[in-house]
Design an enzyme around this catalytic site. Structure first.
Site, PDB file in Angstrom:
ATOM      1  N   ASP A   1      -5.628   2.688  -5.521  1.00 22.42           N
ATOM      2  CA  ASP A   1      -5.281   1.658  -6.480  1.00 22.42           C
ATOM      3  C   ASP A   1      -6.092   0.401  -6.159  1.00 22.42           C
ATOM      4  O   ASP A   1      -6.642   0.270  -5.054  1.00 22.42           O
ATOM      5  CB  ASP A   1      -3.780   1.377  -6.404  1.00 22.42           C
ATOM      6  CG  ASP A   1      -3.316   0.424  -7.485  1.00 22.42           C
ATOM      7  OD1 ASP A   1      -3.832   0.508  -8.608  1.00 22.42           O
ATOM      8  OD2 ASP A   1      -2.438  -0.412  -7.204  1.00 22.42           O
TER       9      ASP A   1
ATOM     10  N   ASP B   1      -5.231  -3.388  -7.455  1.00 23.52           N
ATOM     11  CA  ASP B   1      -4.399  -4.559  -7.188  1.00 23.52           C
ATOM     12  C   ASP B   1      -3.306  -4.224  -6.182  1.00 23.52           C
ATOM     13  O   ASP B   1      -2.576  -3.239  -6.342  1.00 23.52           O
ATOM     14  CB  ASP B   1      -3.771  -5.072  -8.486  1.00 23.52           C
ATOM     15  CG  ASP B   1      -4.820  -5.571  -9.467  1.00 23.52           C
ATOM     16  OD1 ASP B   1      -5.676  -6.361  -9.054  1.00 23.52           O
ATOM     17  OD2 ASP B   1      -4.779  -5.150 -10.645  1.00 23.52           O
TER      18      ASP B   1
ATOM     19  N   LYS C   1      -0.801   5.750 -14.837  1.00 19.29           N
ATOM     20  CA  LYS C   1       0.187   6.006 -13.793  1.00 19.29           C
ATOM     21  C   LYS C   1       1.564   5.509 -14.219  1.00 19.29           C
ATOM     22  O   LYS C   1       1.655   4.444 -14.837  1.00 19.29           O
ATOM     23  CB  LYS C   1      -0.231   5.295 -12.501  1.00 19.29           C
ATOM     24  CG  LYS C   1      -1.549   5.747 -11.909  1.00 19.29           C
ATOM     25  CD  LYS C   1      -1.927   4.920 -10.696  1.00 19.29           C
ATOM     26  CE  LYS C   1      -2.212   3.486 -11.050  1.00 19.29           C
ATOM     27  NZ  LYS C   1      -2.613   2.646  -9.919  1.00 19.29           N
TER      28      LYS C   1
ATOM     29  N   ASP D   1       0.112   0.776  -3.609  1.00 22.54           N
ATOM     30  CA  ASP D   1       1.080  -0.197  -3.110  1.00 22.54           C
ATOM     31  C   ASP D   1       2.429  -0.066  -3.808  1.00 22.54           C
ATOM     32  O   ASP D   1       3.343  -0.832  -3.528  1.00 22.54           O
ATOM     33  CB  ASP D   1       0.552  -1.623  -3.304  1.00 22.54           C
ATOM     34  CG  ASP D   1       0.505  -2.024  -4.770  1.00 22.54           C
ATOM     35  OD1 ASP D   1      -0.147  -1.296  -5.566  1.00 22.54           O
ATOM     36  OD2 ASP D   1       1.110  -3.043  -5.145  1.00 22.54           O
TER      37      ASP D   1
END
Length: 280
Positions: A13, A15, A184, A209
């Site tokens: 990912d 961010d 996602k 995250d």
């Protein structure tokens, strides 16, 4: 559970893993450098559909992270690929930004307000009441409803902003029609990413995250996963979920040694499953 497959490819990912509010997270540049030095295939994934890969590459460069735009896979690209597979050369009414419209144009889609095959909802920082009203009327008229991702909020320096999932909920409330989300946690986005770099799920790791999107989509696509604690999911939230990541790390900096260890010793089980305490 032991691992019998070397990690040949990495998905990560963006961010909360590599950057936070346009600043590189310590270890991000070193992680990407390690992937390139060891010849590992990789993709950087994002549910953000606002920007094109070229735009995102420029934004990452501003943070001190340099990767080719071909290594960036967005929910807009995954959505465009999905629609091209479903109905080649179709038409769409798009609520979104250049990242989404460019991706659809590149697969041969026509943008139209007259009897489109699909209403495609993406992320924008300037949602228009007029555009949302038009989308509602087109869906009521029979257009299929697609959304790039289900994220209800997005980050900003001032605090959370309404995102695609929030606007989709508004449209659903008005029409009674729920969208099909491509990004996602739909494992479809993971599978499209795997296909893009010719990777196999058993030899690929997903780093994220968020347990509810990154780890979940990796799990459902058959990937091992690493949760980093520099973004959305806090340590005290991990045990609330019915599933766990393969490994938990404080940050992407802790993943760098794994990349180097895997390169010269592909048969070692360095991604073995263990308790949370052992993994962190």
């Amino acid at each position: 559970m032991s691992n019998h497959h070397a990690v040949e490819c990495w998905l990560t990912d963006m961010d909360g893993v590599l950057v936070h509010e346009e600043r590189a997270i310590p270890g991000a540049a070193e992680f990407l450098q390690a992937l390139q030095e060891t010849g590992r295939r990789f993709l950087v994934l994002t549910n953000n559909s606002i920007y094109t890969p070229r735009d995102l590459r420029a934004r990452l460069q501003g943070s001190g992270i340099d990767i080719p735009e071909e290594a960036i896979w967005t929910s807009a690209l995954a959505t465009a690929q999905f629609l091209a597979d479903q109905r080649a050369g179709g038409s769409a009414y798009v609520v979104g930004e250049a990242g989404l419209t460019t991706a659809l144009h590149n697969v041969g889609y026509t943008m139209t307000e007259r009897d489109p095959d699909y209403v495609v909802l993406g992320e924008t920082r300037t949602y228009s009441f007029t555009a949302i009203t038009r989308a509602i009327r087109l869906i009521e008229g029979g257009a299929r409803f697609i959304a790039t991702n289900p994220d209800v909020t997005g980050p900003s320096t001032e605090g959370p902003l309404p995102a695609t999932g929030s606007i989709a909920a508004l449209i659903t409330a008005a029409t009674g029609v729920k969208p099909y989300y491509v990004g996602k946690p739909n494992p479809l986005m993971m599978r499209s990413a795997l296909n893009r770099i010719d990777a196999h799920s058993e030899s690929t790791v997903m780093i994220g995250d968020r347990l509810d999107t990154d780890v979940r989509s990796g799990l459902e696509a058959g990937l091992r996963s690493i949760l980093v604690l520099t973004g959305s999911t806090r340590p005290d939230q991990v045990d609330r979920y019915p599933f766990v990541p393969t490994r938990i790390c404080d940050s992407i900096a802790d993943v760098v040694p794994l990349v180097h260890e895997l390169a010269p010793h592909p048969d070692d089980d360095v991604m073995g499953y263990g308790s949370h305490d052992e993994a962190v």
